[in-house]
Design a protein around this motif. Structure first.
Motif, PDB file in Angstrom:
ATOM      1  N   LEU A 139      -6.802 -15.721  13.949  1.00 14.79           N
ATOM      2  CA  LEU A 139      -6.927 -14.940  12.719  1.00 14.79           C
ATOM      3  C   LEU A 139      -7.617 -13.654  13.130  1.00 14.79           C
ATOM      4  N   ARG A 140      -6.867 -12.562  13.197  1.00 18.66           N
ATOM      5  CA  ARG A 140      -7.351 -11.357  13.853  1.00 18.66           C
ATOM      6  C   ARG A 140      -8.160 -10.433  12.942  1.00 18.66           C
ATOM      7  N   ARG A 141      -7.680 -10.205  11.718  1.00 11.48           N
ATOM      8  CA  ARG A 141      -8.335  -9.218  10.858  1.00 11.48           C
ATOM      9  C   ARG A 141      -7.858  -9.357   9.420  1.00 11.48           C
ATOM     10  N   SER A 142      -8.633  -8.794   8.502  1.00 11.71           N
ATOM     11  CA  SER A 142      -8.234  -8.736   7.097  1.00 11.71           C
ATOM     12  C   SER A 142      -8.898  -7.528   6.461  1.00 11.71           C
ATOM     13  N   ASP A 143      -8.312  -7.058   5.362  1.00 15.52           N
ATOM     14  CA  ASP A 143      -8.877  -5.924   4.630  1.00 15.52           C
ATOM     15  C   ASP A 143      -8.390  -6.004   3.195  1.00 15.52           C
ATOM     16  N   SER A 144      -8.934  -5.157   2.342  1.00 18.99           N
ATOM     17  CA  SER A 144      -8.561  -5.223   0.933  1.00 18.99           C
ATOM     18  C   SER A 144      -8.662  -3.861   0.273  1.00 18.99           C
ATOM     19  N   LEU A 145      -8.024  -3.737  -0.884  1.00 21.63           N
ATOM     20  CA  LEU A 145      -8.124  -2.565  -1.745  1.00 21.63           C
ATOM     21  C   LEU A 145      -8.261  -3.054  -3.175  1.00 21.63           C
ATOM     22  N   GLU A 146      -9.018  -2.314  -3.982  1.00 17.12           N
ATOM     23  CA  GLU A 146      -9.197  -2.708  -5.379  1.00 17.12           C
ATOM     24  C   GLU A 146      -9.418  -1.466  -6.234  1.00 17.12           C
ATOM     25  N   VAL A 147      -8.904  -1.480  -7.461  1.00 21.12           N
ATOM     26  CA  VAL A 147      -9.161  -0.427  -8.431  1.00 21.12           C
ATOM     27  C   VAL A 147      -9.680  -1.062  -9.716  1.00 21.12           C
ATOM     28  N   SER A 148     -10.486  -0.305 -10.453  1.00 20.50           N
ATOM     29  CA  SER A 148     -10.995  -0.828 -11.717  1.00 20.50           C
ATOM     30  C   SER A 148      -9.911  -0.830 -12.781  1.00 20.50           C
ATOM     31  N   ALA A 149      -9.011   0.149 -12.702  1.00 20.13           N
ATOM     32  CA  ALA A 149      -7.870   0.221 -13.616  1.00 20.13           C
ATOM     33  C   ALA A 149      -6.702   0.845 -12.870  1.00 20.13           C
ATOM     34  N   LEU A 173      -3.489   2.788  -6.669  1.00 15.47           N
ATOM     35  CA  LEU A 173      -3.341   3.886  -7.622  1.00 15.47           C
ATOM     36  C   LEU A 173      -4.242   3.616  -8.813  1.00 15.47           C
ATOM     37  N   GLU A 174      -5.150   4.522  -9.080  1.00 17.76           N
ATOM     38  CA  GLU A 174      -6.068   4.366 -10.209  1.00 17.76           C
ATOM     39  C   GLU A 174      -5.521   5.145 -11.405  1.00 17.76           C
ATOM     40  N   SER A 175      -5.345   4.443 -12.532  1.00 15.46           N
ATOM     41  CA  SER A 175      -4.780   5.063 -13.727  1.00 15.46           C
ATOM     42  C   SER A 175      -4.894   4.099 -14.894  1.00 15.46           C
ATOM     43  N   THR A 176      -4.869   4.654 -16.106  1.00  8.38           N
ATOM     44  CA  THR A 176      -4.811   3.819 -17.307  1.00  8.38           C
ATOM     45  C   THR A 176      -3.386   3.747 -17.851  1.00  8.38           C
ATOM     46  N   GLY A 177      -2.421   4.240 -17.076  1.00 10.67           N
ATOM     47  CA  GLY A 177      -1.032   4.282 -17.513  1.00 10.67           C
ATOM     48  C   GLY A 177      -0.323   2.943 -17.398  1.00 10.67           C
ATOM     49  N   ASP A 178       0.976   2.972 -17.606  1.00  8.48           N
ATOM     50  CA  ASP A 178       1.823   1.784 -17.598  1.00  8.48           C
ATOM     51  C   ASP A 178       1.719   1.055 -16.254  1.00  8.48           C
ATOM     52  N   ALA A 179       1.271  -0.192 -16.292  1.00  3.87           N
ATOM     53  CA  ALA A 179       0.999  -0.933 -15.054  1.00  3.87           C
ATOM     54  C   ALA A 179       2.259  -1.190 -14.243  1.00  3.87           C
ATOM     55  N   PRO A 276      -3.029  10.310 -16.136  1.00  4.69           N
ATOM     56  CA  PRO A 276      -3.296  10.822 -14.783  1.00  4.69           C
ATOM     57  C   PRO A 276      -3.343   9.693 -13.763  1.00  4.69           C
ATOM     58  N   ILE A 277      -2.971  10.010 -12.528  1.00 10.36           N
ATOM     59  CA  ILE A 277      -2.956   9.022 -11.445  1.00 10.36           C
ATOM     60  C   ILE A 277      -3.752   9.567 -10.268  1.00 10.36           C
ATOM     61  N   ILE A 278      -4.611   8.732  -9.713  1.00  7.87           N
ATOM     62  CA  ILE A 278      -5.358   9.089  -8.501  1.00  7.87           C
ATOM     63  C   ILE A 278      -4.955   8.121  -7.392  1.00  7.87           C
ATOM     64  N   LEU A 279      -4.517   8.677  -6.263  1.00 10.14           N
ATOM     65  CA  LEU A 279      -4.222   7.865  -5.080  1.00 10.14           C
ATOM     66  C   LEU A 279      -5.548   7.555  -4.398  1.00 10.14           C
ATOM     67  N   LYS A 280      -6.014   6.306  -4.553  1.00  9.75           N
ATOM     68  CA  LYS A 280      -7.358   5.951  -4.098  1.00  9.75           C
ATOM     69  C   LYS A 280      -7.424   5.514  -2.643  1.00  9.75           C
ATOM     70  N   GLY A 281      -6.326   4.972  -2.120  1.00  8.14           N
ATOM     71  CA  GLY A 281      -6.394   4.531  -0.737  1.00  8.14           C
ATOM     72  C   GLY A 281      -5.162   3.770  -0.311  1.00  8.14           C
ATOM     73  N   PHE A 282      -5.100   3.492   0.990  1.00  7.69           N
ATOM     74  CA  PHE A 282      -4.018   2.675   1.549  1.00  7.69           C
ATOM     75  C   PHE A 282      -4.536   1.895   2.739  1.00  7.69           C
ATOM     76  N   LYS A 283      -3.886   0.782   3.011  1.00  2.00           N
ATOM     77  CA  LYS A 283      -4.146  -0.024   4.200  1.00  2.00           C
ATOM     78  C   LYS A 283      -2.799  -0.357   4.826  1.00  2.00           C
ATOM     79  N   ARG A 284      -2.720  -0.212   6.129  1.00  2.00           N
ATOM     80  CA  ARG A 284      -1.473  -0.506   6.846  1.00  2.00           C
ATOM     81  C   ARG A 284      -1.802  -1.342   8.079  1.00  2.00           C
ATOM     82  N   PHE A 285      -1.278  -2.561   8.129  1.00  2.00           N
ATOM     83  CA  PHE A 285      -1.410  -3.426   9.296  1.00  2.00           C
ATOM     84  C   PHE A 285      -0.037  -3.569   9.944  1.00  2.00           C
ATOM     85  N   GLU A 286       0.032  -3.255  11.221  1.00  2.00           N
ATOM     86  CA  GLU A 286       1.257  -3.499  11.989  1.00  2.00           C
ATOM     87  C   GLU A 286       0.973  -4.573  13.021  1.00  2.00           C
TER      88      GLU A 286
END
Length: 308
Positions: A139-149, A173-179, A276-286
């Protein structure tokens, strides 16, 4: 005593994923009986795990899972792609992903958390599976992303089973728009990230050591032109802007809509999403990135095992 041939050894290896010498030993112990040899390998259990732990494990699977507005991505390695296609291995990785989703993706918490139905931790279950499957696994690695909305979207490239493949990407993507619309947009951006492998989300997030190294290389190249220093300075700054467009996610041309950058495409989507939409982050595992793989000659390995 049955004559143990190279083809028998290869057949057993293909069936179990065990090492060549282990397969030959199993066949010798069982007088060439294939089914008995499979059972013999399985009964070795943890006694074999320690011997296999030194082998390079650069194959395996990347897994993604999303629960609500949190996503996790992790990597579990095996020695061969054959094992990555093993249903038992896939079930284990999916199970680990499920545990990771409940522990927030924290790597140490994930390793010590209980694997469902195993009566042991995730780390200990992986070790036990080394003996069962017959290859080193980590089990090499793990990571996560989370937004409040908003939405955390996932994409898996070269998918072999739901949520499992060779490249796993999360986009927040952080936003109060259509999920639902946010999730679809996020998935498109995740596909873009899988394809382009950006180094950072924004220019500010980019490692300044990387920028300075690029600036030094570009400056040296520009000076070869023999132009005055003030012209060279402008040339370098123009090339640095081009560098940002190549490696910074927000500045990259969106692969699904090349006329717009990722940043502009997200801005354009706000009307459809309804907020409005805010690009909060990304994670990429190859899979296997950063692992030094051993070059092996399979034909020579078979011959050596047969003649030893």
């Amino acid at each position: 005593m049955a004559n143990i041939t190279a083809s028998m050894v290869k057949e057993l290896r293909d069936s179990t994923g065990a090492g060549m010498m282990d397969c030959k030993a199993a066949l010798k112990e069982t007088d060439g009986n294939m089914e008995a040899a499979i059972d013999w390998l399985r009964t070795k259990g943890l006694s074999k795990a320690a011997k296999k732990s030194g082998r390079v494990a650069a194959e395996g699977l990347v897994a993604v899972a999303v629960e609500g507005t949190r996503g996790i991505v992790l990597e579990v390695n095996s020695e061969t792609d054959f094992v990555a296609r093993n249903e038992g291995f896939q079930e284990m990785v999916s199970g680990i992903a499920g545990v990771a989703a409940s522990t927030g993706g924290d790597f140490e918490a994930l390793k010590s958390a209980e694997f469902p139905g195993a009566g042991k931790s995730v780390a200990d279950h992986v070790t036990a599976m080394v003996g069962t499957i017959g290859e080193n696994m980590t089990l090499r690695r793990s990571d996560s992303l989370e937004v409040s909305a908003g939405a955390v979207a996932a994409y898996v490239h070269n998918q072999v089973a739901p949520g499992l493949g060779k490249i796993g990407v999360l986009v927040a993507l952080e936003s109060t728009g259509d999920a639902a619309k946010l999730n679809e947009l996020g998935r498109q951006v995740a596909m873009h990230v899988a394809a382009t492998n950006p180094l950072a989300l924004t220019e500010a997030d980019l490692d300044q050591a990387v920028v300075e190294k690029e600036r030094e290389v570009l400056s040296a190249e520009a000076r070869e032109s023999g132009k005055p220093e003030e012209i060279i300075g402008k040339m370098v700054e123009g090339r640095i802007r081009k560098f940002y467009e190549e490696v910074v996610l927000s500045k990259q041309a969106f692969v699904i809509d090349p006329d717009n950058t990722v940043e502009k495409a997200i801005k354009n989507a706000e009307g459809d999403v309804g907020a409005p939409i805010i690009l909060k982050g990304f994670k990429r595992f190859e899979l296997g990135e950063g692992i030094e793989k051993e070059e092996t000659d399979f034909a020579a390995e078979v011959a050596a095992a047969a003649n030893s």
